[in-house]
Design a protein around this motif. Structure first.
Motif, PDB file in Angstrom:
ATOM      1  N   UNK A 109       1.626   8.699   9.751  1.00  0.00           N
ATOM      2  CA  UNK A 109       0.313   8.926  10.356  1.00  0.00           C
ATOM      3  C   UNK A 109       0.301   8.581  11.840  1.00  0.00           C
ATOM      4  N   UNK A 110      -0.283   9.481  12.631  1.00  0.00           N
ATOM      5  CA  UNK A 110      -0.434   9.210  14.066  1.00  0.00           C
ATOM      6  C   UNK A 110      -1.594   8.266  14.333  1.00  0.00           C
ATOM      7  N   UNK A 111      -2.612   8.318  13.500  1.00  0.00           N
ATOM      8  CA  UNK A 111      -3.824   7.532  13.696  1.00  0.00           C
ATOM      9  C   UNK A 111      -3.642   6.125  13.116  1.00  0.00           C
ATOM     10  N   UNK A 112      -3.643   5.139  13.989  1.00  0.00           N
ATOM     11  CA  UNK A 112      -3.447   3.744  13.563  1.00  0.00           C
ATOM     12  C   UNK A 112      -4.548   3.290  12.620  1.00  0.00           C
ATOM     13  N   UNK A 113      -5.779   3.638  12.917  1.00  0.00           N
ATOM     14  CA  UNK A 113      -6.897   3.211  12.073  1.00  0.00           C
ATOM     15  C   UNK A 113      -6.791   3.811  10.673  1.00  0.00           C
ATOM     16  N   UNK A 114      -6.395   5.072  10.591  1.00  0.00           N
ATOM     17  CA  UNK A 114      -6.256   5.695   9.277  1.00  0.00           C
ATOM     18  C   UNK A 114      -5.120   5.051   8.486  1.00  0.00           C
ATOM     19  N   UNK A 115      -4.050   4.708   9.181  1.00  0.00           N
ATOM     20  CA  UNK A 115      -2.949   4.025   8.494  1.00  0.00           C
ATOM     21  C   UNK A 115      -3.434   2.705   7.906  1.00  0.00           C
ATOM     22  N   UNK A 116      -4.140   1.944   8.687  1.00  0.00           N
ATOM     23  CA  UNK A 116      -4.604   0.636   8.222  1.00  0.00           C
ATOM     24  C   UNK A 116      -5.630   0.772   7.096  1.00  0.00           C
ATOM     25  N   UNK A 117      -6.448   1.812   7.156  1.00  0.00           N
ATOM     26  CA  UNK A 117      -7.455   2.017   6.118  1.00  0.00           C
ATOM     27  C   UNK A 117      -6.826   2.412   4.790  1.00  0.00           C
ATOM     28  N   UNK A 118      -5.837   3.305   4.819  1.00  0.00           N
ATOM     29  CA  UNK A 118      -5.297   3.845   3.573  1.00  0.00           C
ATOM     30  C   UNK A 118      -4.061   3.101   3.067  1.00  0.00           C
ATOM     31  N   UNK A 119      -3.310   2.472   3.960  1.00  0.00           N
ATOM     32  CA  UNK A 119      -2.109   1.752   3.546  1.00  0.00           C
ATOM     33  C   UNK A 119      -2.287   0.237   3.599  1.00  0.00           C
ATOM     34  N   UNK A 120      -3.216  -0.229   4.418  1.00  0.00           N
ATOM     35  CA  UNK A 120      -3.373  -1.665   4.602  1.00  0.00           C
ATOM     36  C   UNK A 120      -2.325  -2.195   5.563  1.00  0.00           C
ATOM     37  N   UNK A 121      -2.608  -3.332   6.182  1.00  0.00           N
ATOM     38  CA  UNK A 121      -1.650  -3.918   7.108  1.00  0.00           C
ATOM     39  C   UNK A 121      -1.714  -3.267   8.478  1.00  0.00           C
ATOM     40  N   UNK A 122      -1.191  -3.961   9.466  1.00  0.00           N
ATOM     41  CA  UNK A 122      -1.207  -3.467  10.829  1.00  0.00           C
ATOM     42  C   UNK A 122      -0.098  -2.453  11.068  1.00  0.00           C
ATOM     43  N   UNK A 123      -0.338  -1.561  11.995  1.00  0.00           N
ATOM     44  CA  UNK A 123       0.649  -0.559  12.372  1.00  0.00           C
ATOM     45  C   UNK A 123       0.693  -0.482  13.882  1.00  0.00           C
ATOM     46  N   UNK A 124       1.887  -0.519  14.437  1.00  0.00           N
ATOM     47  CA  UNK A 124       2.028  -0.407  15.882  1.00  0.00           C
ATOM     48  C   UNK A 124       1.558   0.967  16.342  1.00  0.00           C
ATOM     49  N   UNK A 125       0.783   1.056  17.426  1.00  0.00           N
ATOM     50  CA  UNK A 125       0.294   2.352  17.901  1.00  0.00           C
ATOM     51  C   UNK A 125       1.403   3.335  18.251  1.00  0.00           C
ATOM     52  N   UNK A 126       2.579   2.817  18.640  1.00  0.00           N
ATOM     53  CA  UNK A 126       3.662   3.728  19.012  1.00  0.00           C
ATOM     54  C   UNK A 126       4.681   3.910  17.881  1.00  0.00           C
ATOM     55  N   UNK A 127       4.334   3.453  16.676  1.00  0.00           N
ATOM     56  CA  UNK A 127       5.242   3.585  15.533  1.00  0.00           C
ATOM     57  C   UNK A 127       5.064   4.963  14.898  1.00  0.00           C
ATOM     58  N   UNK A 128       5.605   5.980  15.555  1.00  0.00           N
ATOM     59  CA  UNK A 128       5.459   7.357  15.102  1.00  0.00           C
ATOM     60  C   UNK A 128       6.823   8.032  15.101  1.00  0.00           C
TER      61      UNK A 128
END
Length: 342
Positions: A109-128
């Motif tokens: 996922x490119x969208x950090x907020x969507x990653x955190x909402x659906x997967x939980x946990x933090x995601x680096x904004x450049x982790x693509x």
């Protein structure tokens, strides 16, 4: 090792991190017999020290699972890890210039907020990474060093819908999609869970994660929109049923206007004309038609006079939905025949 499963004796070396799970076992089987690459190491945290044959005798492989300690000696790395674990491993592999194919949802996922909402946990904004669905992004995959393999439900659903969202499509605009998809028990992974035991699931079927399944934003992203601000109504009801492998998705689509059934089928055939593993079938597909293969079978089943369209899509969740598509992506990245080893 069973000589009949020996693959290439030269070529790039491959290691699999998370090799003892179901997807990892399928990757092992495919790489062992692949004509262009060599299997080097099999890493499995919980099964380190055990032989492959003790877990999967059918593979005919006597290698020993090892614990991954940060090695970067192989040319290509497949990561078949639980979600959340690849983030700690991928940066070092990228820095070492390795080719990486990640099967988890950590980089889809490119969208950090969507990653955190659906997967939980933090995601680096450049982790693509490059999102690697061959039918949609073959050129981008060919130029990438690290790619994110699509999810299993997402693969079946995106391939079932993509022709409707193509820029070249002359079909009416999509207003809504209602998807119901059933998955085999292997989709939950190899870990033992009482509710997924044979005694619980024999002659049984149930829905789960309705409206909140983690593949939802991935599907929307691939179709050019987002789960937070969708351009069409989308509902997804995942089901789990008493089969080991396979996904069977029924997509009920409402369009802005009516479409002729033959016209819709022709649009699908044209869209997938150069896709070796996506077959647009004239008859209703079944899970058994794709089990143990890398095929996705599609069938445009119905077109109503008020703009309704029904598409059926089926894949093997462990192959086209995981390991098979990952090897397909590797082939594209290496610039060899996309179907090699598959």
């Amino acid at each position: 090792m069973n000589a009949s499963l020996d693959g290439a004796t030269s070529g790039p070396t491959v290691s699999i991190i998370g090799a003892s799970g179901y997807s990892g076992a399928e990757l092992t089987r495919l790489i062992l017999r692949h004509p262009a690459v060599r299997l080097e190491h099999l890493y499995a945290f919980s099964q380190a020290g055990k032989s492959v044959s003790s877990l999967y005798p059918a593979l005919g492989c006597d290698r020993i699972y090892r614990s991954y300690e940060g090695e970067t000696g192989s040319d290509i790395y497949f990561l078949a890890l639980p979600h959340g674990e690849a983030h700690a491993i991928v940066p070092k592999l990228q820095a070492a210039g390795k080719m990486v194919i990640d099967l988890s949802g950590d980089f889809r996922l490119r969208d950090t907020d969507e990653h955190e909402r659906f997967y939980g946990g933090r995601k680096s904004p450049d982790a693509v990474m490059t999102y690697a669905m061959p039918e949609l992004s073959r050129e981008a995959i060919a130029g990438a060093r690290t790619v994110s393999n699509p999810g299993c439900y997402a693969t079946a659903i995106i391939l079932g819908l993509a022709p409707l969202f193509a820029r070249s499509s002359a079909l009416p605009r999509v207003r809504s999609v209602a998807c119901t998809a059933i998955s085999g028990l292997s989709g939950a992974g190899r870990s033992s869970k009482t509710e997924l035991s044979f005694a619980e699931m024999s002659e049984n079927i149930r829905a789960y994660k309705v409206g909140v399944h983690q593949h939802t934003p991935e599907i929307m992203q691939a179709l050019g929109t987002s789960a937070r601000n969708p351009s069409f109504d989308f509902s997804f009801t995942p089901l789990i049923g008493p089969l080991v492998r396979g996904i069977y998705a029924t997509l009920s689509v409402t369009l802005d206007g009516p479409v002729d059934l033959k016209e819709a089928r022709s649009a699908y055939e044209a869209f997938y004309r150069n896709a070796p593993f996506t077959r647009v079938r004239s008859e209703m597909p079944e899970v058994r038609h794709v089990a143990h293969t890398n095929f996705c079978d599609l069938h445009v089943a119905y077109a109503g006079q008020h703009g309704t369209l029904t598409i059926v899509s089926t894949i093997d969740n462990l192959l086209k939905g995981a390991a098979g598509q990952a090897v397909e992506n590797m082939n594209i990245m290496l610039g060899i025949d996309e179907t090699a080893g598959l």
